[in-house]
Design an enzyme around this catalytic site. Structure first.
Site, PDB file in Angstrom:
ATOM      1  N   TYR A 128       0.903   1.379   6.436  1.00 12.23           N
ATOM      2  CA  TYR A 128       0.555   1.157   5.035  1.00 12.23           C
ATOM      3  C   TYR A 128       0.969   2.423   4.291  1.00 12.23           C
ATOM      4  O   TYR A 128       0.251   3.419   4.276  1.00 12.23           O
ATOM      5  CB  TYR A 128      -0.937   0.864   4.877  1.00 12.23           C
ATOM      6  CG  TYR A 128      -1.383   0.697   3.447  1.00 12.23           C
ATOM      7  CD1 TYR A 128      -0.548   0.102   2.503  1.00 12.23           C
ATOM      8  CD2 TYR A 128      -2.633   1.129   3.031  1.00 12.23           C
ATOM      9  CE1 TYR A 128      -0.953  -0.048   1.194  1.00 12.23           C
ATOM     10  CE2 TYR A 128      -3.057   0.979   1.723  1.00 12.23           C
ATOM     11  CZ  TYR A 128      -2.205   0.395   0.796  1.00 12.23           C
ATOM     12  OH  TYR A 128      -2.603   0.254  -0.507  1.00 12.23           O
ATOM     13  N   ASP A 167       3.328  -2.701   4.701  1.00 16.48           N
ATOM     14  CA  ASP A 167       3.547  -2.517   3.274  1.00 16.48           C
ATOM     15  C   ASP A 167       4.186  -1.148   3.093  1.00 16.48           C
ATOM     16  O   ASP A 167       3.514  -0.129   3.185  1.00 16.48           O
ATOM     17  CB  ASP A 167       2.204  -2.613   2.545  1.00 16.48           C
ATOM     18  CG  ASP A 167       2.308  -2.323   1.058  1.00 16.48           C
ATOM     19  OD1 ASP A 167       3.430  -2.036   0.580  1.00 16.48           O
ATOM     20  OD2 ASP A 167       1.268  -2.352   0.374  1.00 16.48           O
TER      21      ASP A 167
END
Length: 275
Positions: A128, A167
């Site tokens: 992330y 992400d």
């Protein structure tokens, strides 16, 4: 092997909430369950430093009864209930699990942003990536992170093949967002962040979505919640990825978005590979 990655934007809300948005998130979880992947990668869990509560574990075990669960949460001095990642993997799999620290600036290494599963012949790692922030206040730290993370993946790649997901908080090319011209200095589309992703790929990694689908346009993984019509108008960004070591790109069977219905924010990514 079938794997799904999703920035969930609060695991607690998706598991225990009763708001309209929570119900949409629960519907996405059901879709993931139906796909029955071997591994599920989840970003932005926003759990406390202690990880999932007893209630969270009970719900996850009910929804995903045949999976082991590992997590990496934000711990002090980083912000509480911030960032965080989680893997669920079928209980017949026996990977070694690590929670890497990459020498990132500030509190980024304490924010629970990476988990790596080591299998016999490959690594499966999720990330992330930190956002550059409002006003790009964290851009310099983000540039440093990008360099450190690229080096980390390259070191893994020296040992065995790598599958990396998550992400990445960057739309790499102009075709990866609906409105590139008006977002030149927006977090996630600065020249610096785009170059950081280019540098990562140059270390020997393939963006599997582009490998499979070429220069197709209008397919995104994220639509801003603040703009009520972003998904209706498909005003999105592709900022979530499945990357693989270049030498295993020809083994990739699928790399695509899963329809998350009317829910805005991130949509899950489906990945299949013939190992």
């Amino acid at each position: 092997m079938k794997v799904i990655s999703w920035n969930i934007d609060s695991l607690n809300a998706a598991l225990t909430g009763d708001s309209a948005r929570a119900l949409l998130s629960q519907a996405v979880l059901y879709t993931i369950m139906e796909n029955n992947p071997e591994v599920i990668a989840i970003q932005e869990t926003k759990l406390s430093s202690k990880g999932p509560t007893k209630k969270h574990i009970e719900i996850l075990e009910e929804k995903f009864p045949d999976y082991e669960i590992v997590w990496n949460s934000s711990v002090e001095p980083a912000r509480k209930s911030y960032a965080g990642t989680m893997f669920l993997y079928k209980n017949y799999l026996t990977p070694s699990v690590t929670f890497p620290r990459i020498g990132a600036p500030g509190t980024m290494d304490e924010e629970g942003r990476i988990i790596t599963l080591e299998f016999e012949n490959f690594y499966l790692t999720q990330v992330y990536t930190p956002n550059a922030g409002d006003g790009l206040k964290r851009l310099e730290d983000r540039k440093n992170w990008d360099m450190k993370y690229a080096d980390y993946l390259a070191e893994l790649d020296k040992e065995k093949q790598v599958i990396a997901t998550g992400d990445f908080n960057v739309a790499h090319k102009e075709i990866d967002l609906a409105h590139p011209e008006s977002n030149r200095r927006s977090a996630g589309f600065t020249d610096e962040e785009r170059q950081g992703f280019t540098n990562l790929l140059a270390k020997g990694f393939t963006d599997t979505f582009r490998y499979i689908h070429g220069d197709v346009t209008g397919i995104y993984s994220w639509w801003a919640q603040r703009a009520k019509t972003s998904k209706i108008n498909n005003s999105g960004w592709r900022i979530d990825y499945w990357l693989v070591s270049d030498r295993m790109a020809d083994k990739v069977l699928k790399s695509e978005m899963i329809d998350s219905g009317p829910r805005q924010d991130h949509t899950p990514l489906l990945f299949e590979i013939d190992l």
